[in-house]
Design a protein around this motif. Structure first.
Motif, PDB file in Angstrom:
ATOM      1  N   ASP A 210       0.808  -1.226   0.000  1.00 38.02           N
ATOM      2  CA  ASP A 210       0.000   0.000   0.000  1.00 38.02           C
ATOM      3  C   ASP A 210       0.840   1.274   0.000  1.00 38.02           C
ATOM      4  OD1 ASP A 210      -2.384  -1.549   0.219  1.00 38.02           O
ATOM      5  OD2 ASP A 210      -2.048  -1.731   2.385  1.00 38.02           O
ATOM      6  N   LEU A 211       2.141   1.161  -0.261  1.00 41.14           N
ATOM      7  CA  LEU A 211       3.018   2.322  -0.153  1.00 41.14           C
ATOM      8  C   LEU A 211       3.180   3.100  -1.456  1.00 41.14           C
ATOM      9  CD1 LEU A 211       5.901   0.976   2.127  1.00 41.14           C
ATOM     10  CD2 LEU A 211       3.789   2.172   2.770  1.00 41.14           C
ATOM     11  N   GLU A 212       2.545   2.668  -2.515  1.00 37.98           N
ATOM     12  CA  GLU A 212       2.682   3.367  -3.794  1.00 37.98           C
ATOM     13  C   GLU A 212       2.175   4.802  -3.687  1.00 37.98           C
ATOM     14  OE1 GLU A 212       1.576   2.847  -8.546  1.00 37.98           O
ATOM     15  OE2 GLU A 212       0.877   1.373  -7.069  1.00 37.98           O
ATOM     16  N   GLY A 213       3.030   5.743  -4.098  1.00 38.92           N
ATOM     17  CA  GLY A 213       2.663   7.150  -4.084  1.00 38.92           C
ATOM     18  C   GLY A 213       2.679   7.789  -2.709  1.00 38.92           C
ATOM     19  N   LYS A 214       3.208   7.079  -1.714  1.00 36.87           N
ATOM     20  CA  LYS A 214       3.174   7.573  -0.329  1.00 36.87           C
ATOM     21  C   LYS A 214       4.519   8.179   0.085  1.00 36.87           C
ATOM     22  CE  LYS A 214      -1.023   6.084   0.574  1.00 36.87           C
ATOM     23  NZ  LYS A 214      -1.414   5.520  -0.733  1.00 36.87           N
TER      24      LYS A 214
END
Length: 263
Positions: free
Chosen positions: A143-147
């Motif tokens: 869930d770390l994409e773009g974070k």
């Protein structure tokens, strides 16, 4: 007669000075850390912004690491002088001979073993993801994409984030010199998630109003070690390992952990 007395006096003085010189030479070459004169003092680097392992409270340094190195020193008959500093500066300080020892929740890694020698492991840790209490969007590395990911400079968490940046599609890895600043960055919403050693963040959440929570499984299985300069302090390393084993055998090690961590 006066000449004989003067000569006798001079000879006595020379013998006395020679005896003093012998005593001084013997004392300067004493057994390091023997404990006979209070023991050798070693400079120990640590990061005092890393509870429950090391922190300052009431003008005194305390924590798991502080208590462990003090207990080892007591068992082995040497003294320590604590030198607080930013975590990222600890290994450079060892290499520059500004420190004899480092204990700072330092994970044993292959990269670090190229620069320092580690003691036997003294704590099993592991990295975890941490988000604000109201964040339900991030539950794993997937869930770390773009974070924006906050990490502490020089830590295995920082290394992990940099290695995963491209694979996970992380937008930015933001580095901090101390844990409180990193925690605040996520709590304030300026970063989406942070990566920290599980026992450290679990203790921080338990004892402070951080409005943070841990999510997902542990990201790795780090072990902490006590560091000395590579290839140059084997005698000291042997003392540390000996003392560590002694406090594990006599129960002091468990007492220290129970003082700061709940079972």
């Amino acid at each position: 007669m006066k000449k004989i007395k003067i000569l006798s006096f001079l000879m006595a003085m020379m013998l006395a000075l020679a005896a003093c010189g012998s005593d001084d030479a013997a004392n300067s070459g004493g057994d390091e850390g023997s404990g006979e004169d209070g023991g050798t003092t070693y400079t120990v680097g640590t990061d005092t912004t890393y509870p429950p392992f090391e922190f300052e409270e009431g003008g005194k340094y305390k924590g798991i690491d502080i208590d462990i190195i003090n207990a080892i020193a007591e068992e082995e008959g040497f003294k320590i002088e604590l030198k607080p500093m930013d975590f990222g500066g600890i290994i450079p300080a060892i290499l520059a001979d500004q420190l004899d020892v480092a204990i700072a929740g330092m994970s044993i890694t292959d990269d670090r073993k190229e620069k320092v020698d580690f003691s036997d492991p003294y704590f099993d840790a592991g990295l975890t993801l941490v988000v604000s209490e109201d964040n339900n969007d991030i539950t794993s590395v997937d869930d770390l994409e773009g974070k924006v990911v906050a990490v502490k400079n020089g830590t295995t968490g920082a290394d992990y984030a940099e290695k995963m940046k491209e694979e996970a599609g992380i937008k930015e890895v933001r580095q901090f010199n101390d844990s409180p600043s990193m925690f605040q960055e996520v709590a304030n919403g300026n970063a989406d998630v942070l990566i920290e050693d599980y026992p450290v963040i679990a203790y921080a959440i338990k004892t402070s109003n951080l409005d943070l929570k841990t999510v997902g499984d542990r990201l790795n299985g780090d072990q902490y070690g006590i560091a000395v300069k590579k290839g140059e302090n084997q005698e000291l390393l042997e003392k540390i390992n000996s003392g560590l084993q002694k406090i594990k055998d006599n129960g002091k090690y468990d007492e220290i952990l129970n003082r700061y961590l709940e079972e």
